[in-house]
Design a protein around this motif. Structure first.
Motif, PDB file in Angstrom:
ATOM      1  N   LEU A   1      30.338  39.315  68.169  1.00 18.09           N
ATOM      2  CA  LEU A   1      31.054  38.144  67.650  1.00 18.09           C
ATOM      3  C   LEU A   1      30.070  37.032  67.345  1.00 18.09           C
ATOM      4  N   VAL A   2      30.280  36.377  66.199  1.00 19.36           N
ATOM      5  CA  VAL A   2      29.523  35.175  65.846  1.00 19.36           C
ATOM      6  C   VAL A   2      30.502  34.007  65.751  1.00 19.36           C
ATOM      7  N   LEU A   3      30.091  32.889  66.340  1.00 23.61           N
ATOM      8  CA  LEU A   3      30.845  31.645  66.252  1.00 23.61           C
ATOM      9  C   LEU A   3      30.074  30.664  65.386  1.00 23.61           C
ATOM     10  N   VAL A   4      30.723  30.096  64.402  1.00 26.29           N
ATOM     11  CA  VAL A   4      30.087  29.112  63.523  1.00 26.29           C
ATOM     12  C   VAL A   4      30.850  27.804  63.639  1.00 26.29           C
TER      13      VAL A   4
ATOM     14  N   LEU B   1      33.694  37.184  63.032  1.00 24.47           N
ATOM     15  CA  LEU B   1      33.153  35.851  62.792  1.00 24.47           C
ATOM     16  C   LEU B   1      34.299  34.851  62.875  1.00 24.47           C
ATOM     17  N   LEU B   2      34.192  33.903  63.812  1.00 22.06           N
ATOM     18  CA  LEU B   2      35.220  32.886  63.980  1.00 22.06           C
ATOM     19  C   LEU B   2      34.645  31.517  63.665  1.00 22.06           C
ATOM     20  N   THR B   3      35.460  30.689  63.013  1.00 27.41           N
ATOM     21  CA  THR B   3      35.045  29.353  62.619  1.00 27.41           C
ATOM     22  C   THR B   3      36.309  28.540  62.349  1.00 27.41           C
ATOM     23  N   GLY B   4      36.179  27.367  61.731  1.00 29.34           N
ATOM     24  CA  GLY B   4      37.336  26.580  61.339  1.00 29.34           C
ATOM     25  C   GLY B   4      37.922  27.057  60.022  1.00 29.34           C
ATOM     26  N   PRO B   5      39.147  26.670  59.690  1.00 30.86           N
ATOM     27  CA  PRO B   5      39.799  27.161  58.473  1.00 30.86           C
ATOM     28  C   PRO B   5      39.083  26.787  57.184  1.00 30.86           C
TER      29      PRO B   5
END
Length: 268
Positions: free
Chosen positions: A63-66, A89-93
């Protein structure tokens, strides 16, 4: 930058330089804000040091968090390629819309669950807000200072709960996270008091050292891993400033002030 290979840990975190932090938790390898470009000028910013481990030394990543994609000190060219090649990959919308697949955008207080290879069920990722500048600064149409920035809280059964702040300068936001998120055991705080003269009369865009200590106190975190306080010329406070601020606040026992590339066990 070295050819070091990062062996998997059971429950630990390591800062590679800048914001780039690896968290091994629940059998998952998680990378926050990957930046792997070499040192040198980057537009109006200057990178003074690369990470201590190259992307090839991280092995398989789950998992990558941006936190945000519009500033090269949080997501550079090689970091972007690394993130987009990750299985999750998780981030803001808004950021997810720019990055495209496989990015999943989480609004503040939304969650995303991943199965844990260690057999412990799921790891829950909670998106939390961040304010990238002074609390009283002008907001954009989405309510953001400068741009959308997302922090993350990682939690799961029999795991420490880990908060990764992203570029946040707001103690009010930290207090909201302390109220609404699961109890924080470990805080990865982006600090450094980043300043750009053209922005907000040079006021800090990220936590300065005293505010980092205040954030640790508000969160009541047993372990604080400082990140994003060096490697770029626009940081105005470094490791020594953090150590002094935590000492003055009586919180030195919580601060894990170690050399980049050194694993920090995530247990008190």
């Amino acid at each position: 930058m070295t050819d070091t290979q990062l062996a998997r840990q059971e429950c630990a975190a390591v800062v590679l330089g800048g914001p780039t932090t690896v968290v091994d938790l629940g059998g998952l390898r998680i990378v926050a804000d990957p930046t792997f470009d070499d040192a040198g000028p980057r537009g109006y910013l200057t990178k003074t040091a690369g990470p201590v481990v190259a992307e090839g030394g991280l092995g398989p990543v789950d998992l990558v968090l941006v936190s945000h994609d519009v500033h090269l000190d949080n997501l550079d060219e090689r970091g972007r390629a690394f993130a987009l090649a990750a299985p999750a990959l998780l981030t803001g919308p808004v950021t997810a819309g720019r990055l495209g697949p496989p990015a999943v955008g989480l609004a503040p207080w939304a969650t995303h669950a991943l199965p844990r290879p260690d057999g412990g069920g799921e790891l829950t990722v909670l998106a939390v807000p961040a304010v990238h500048g002074p609390e009283d600064a002008e907001r954009d149409s989405d309510g953001n200072v400068i741009c959308e920035v997302t922090g993350f809280v990682l939690s799961g059964q029999d795991l420490p709960t880990v908060y990764v702040s992203g570029d946040n300068a707001s103690i009010r936001t930290v207090a909201e996270i302390a109220r609404r998120a699961p109890r924080i055991d470990v805080a990865v705080l982006f600090a450094g008091a980043a300043r750009v003269p053209a922005r907000f009369a040079g006021r800090p865009l990220t936590l300065d050292s005293r505010r980092a200590a205040a954030a640790a106190a508000v969160l009541d975190a047993a372990i604080v891993v400082p990140a994003h306080y060096d490697g770029w010329a626009h940081f105005s406070e470094g490791r020594a400033d953090l150590e002094q601020a935590f000492e003055e606040a009586g919180l030195s026992s919580t601060l894990r002030s170690v050399e980049h590339g050194t694993w920090v066990p995530l247990s008190a």
